[in-house]
Write an enzyme that holds these catalytic residues in place. Structure first.
Site, short mmCIF file in Angstrom:
data_model
loop_
_atom_site.label_atom_id
_atom_site.label_comp_id
_atom_site.label_asym_id
_atom_site.label_seq_id
_atom_site.Cartn_x
_atom_site.Cartn_y
_atom_site.Cartn_z
N HIS A 13 0.83 -1.21 0.00
CA HIS A 13 0.00 0.00 0.00
C HIS A 13 0.86 1.26 0.00
O HIS A 13 1.73 1.41 0.86
CB HIS A 13 -0.87 -0.03 1.27
CG HIS A 13 -1.88 1.05 1.36
ND1 HIS A 13 -2.11 1.74 2.52
CD2 HIS A 13 -2.76 1.55 0.45
CE1 HIS A 13 -3.09 2.60 2.34
NE2 HIS A 13 -3.51 2.52 1.09
N HIS A 55 -1.44 11.28 -2.12
CA HIS A 55 -2.69 10.78 -1.56
C HIS A 55 -3.69 11.89 -1.31
O HIS A 55 -4.84 11.83 -1.73
CB HIS A 55 -2.43 10.02 -0.27
CG HIS A 55 -3.67 9.47 0.36
ND1 HIS A 55 -4.47 10.21 1.20
CD2 HIS A 55 -4.27 8.26 0.24
CE1 HIS A 55 -5.50 9.47 1.58
NE2 HIS A 55 -5.41 8.29 1.01
O1 G3P Z 1 -6.42 1.49 -3.17
C1 G3P Z 1 -6.92 1.17 -1.94
C2 G3P Z 1 -6.61 2.16 -0.85
O2 G3P Z 1 -5.40 2.81 -1.09
C3 G3P Z 1 -7.71 3.14 -0.69
O3 G3P Z 1 -7.56 4.00 0.39
O4 G3P Z 1 -7.09 6.23 1.28
O5 G3P Z 1 -5.31 4.54 1.31
O6 G3P Z 1 -5.99 5.58 -0.82
P1 G3P Z 1 -6.44 5.13 0.54
MG MG Z 2 -4.80 4.45 -2.29
#
Ligand code: G3P
Ligand code: MG
Length: 246
Positions: A13, A55
């Site tokens: 992630h 982000h």
């Molecule tokens: O792609 C899944 C996840 O990254 C979604 O949440 O806020 O971490 O971008 P966020």
């Molecule tokens: Mg994401």
């Protein structure tokens, strides 16, 4: 690789979760050092329309800059420090462009999940621009980037701009018509908050011909349960605790 699905089950992630500054090349290198071979990251447009990894809608949390991302040009964003906020070891780490990440990941044989994350009000332009850029940056790649978004407008724009790139719909809560939404957007996968998933939901998606991914699973025993139910892609921050399958 999972049957007809060319992507690994484990996906880091924002590069390396929380162990390095999110959405920077340093994070990708860190995630890769734990054996991760696929990376999720967030992309939005600079003021002059160039896809960059970020982000938040604003620069303040993860860079030395201030205000909305689309208030600055790519040149101005390139001069920011996206590492010091995390820890001194990463001081001076730049904000990567999508092009830089395309070069790095393809040179190393890594796969990507590009989350299209438009600043509010810029959904259509961002979906189209990111998909077009991805199409040209990954031209000839054996495995295309997987696009995803919470924005159905952005996914529709991506579909029209680059219909050949696979798409996943991100859903934090599963609405009653989630399968219809996937069909409408011609998606290949559901990508939901893991709390929405159980064995039945995964089976229903599979029966309808969709793969299932989820975010953000940081508890190894929860990861094991989800994978035992046939989950196709698990997005995690815990790259140091959840070992990717070879
Ligand atoms: O792609 C899944 C996840 O990254 C979604 O949440 O806020 O971490 O971008 P966020
Ligand atoms: Mg994401």
């Amino acid at each position: 690789m999972n049957g007809d699905w060319p992507y690994p089950r484990h996906i880091a992630h924002r590069g390396a979760g929380k162990l390095a500054p999110e959405n920077t090349l340093a994070a990708f290198r860190h995630g890769a050092s734990f054996g991760y071979r696929m990376f999720e990251f967030d992309v939005k447009l600079s003021g002059d329309g160039k896809p960059v990894l970020m982000h938040d809608a604003t620069l303040d949390r993860t860079t030395s800059g201030h205000g909305r991302v689309d208030a600055l040009t790519l040149g101005e964003i390139a001069a920011l420090d996206a590492g010091s906020w995390h820890s001194p070891a990463f001081a001076g780490e730049p904000v990567p462009t999508l092009a830089a990440i395309a070069r790095y990941t393809q040179a190393n044989g890594y796969l990507v999940n590009i989350e299209i994350k438009p600043v509010p009000g810029d959904e259509y332009r961002t979906g189209a621009a990111v998909a077009l850029d991805a199409l040209s940056l990954w031209k000839g790649a054996a495995v295309p980037p997987l696009l995803s978004s919470f924005s159905e407008v952005a996914l529709e724009a991506a579909r029209l701009a680059a219909s050949g790139l696979p798409r996943a719909l991100l859903l934090d809560k599963l609405p009653a018509d989630w399968l219809d939404r996937l069909r409408r957007l011609d998606c290949v996968a559901l990508d939901s908050n893991h709390r929405e998933l159980d064995a039945d939901v995964i089976a229903a998606a599979h029966a309808a011909g969709f793969k299932v991914l989820c975010y953000t699973v940081n508890d190894p025993s929860r990861a094991q349960d989800l994978l035992s139910w046939g989950l196709d892609g698990l997005i995690t921050d815990a790259v140091d605790q959840i070992a990717p399958q070879p």
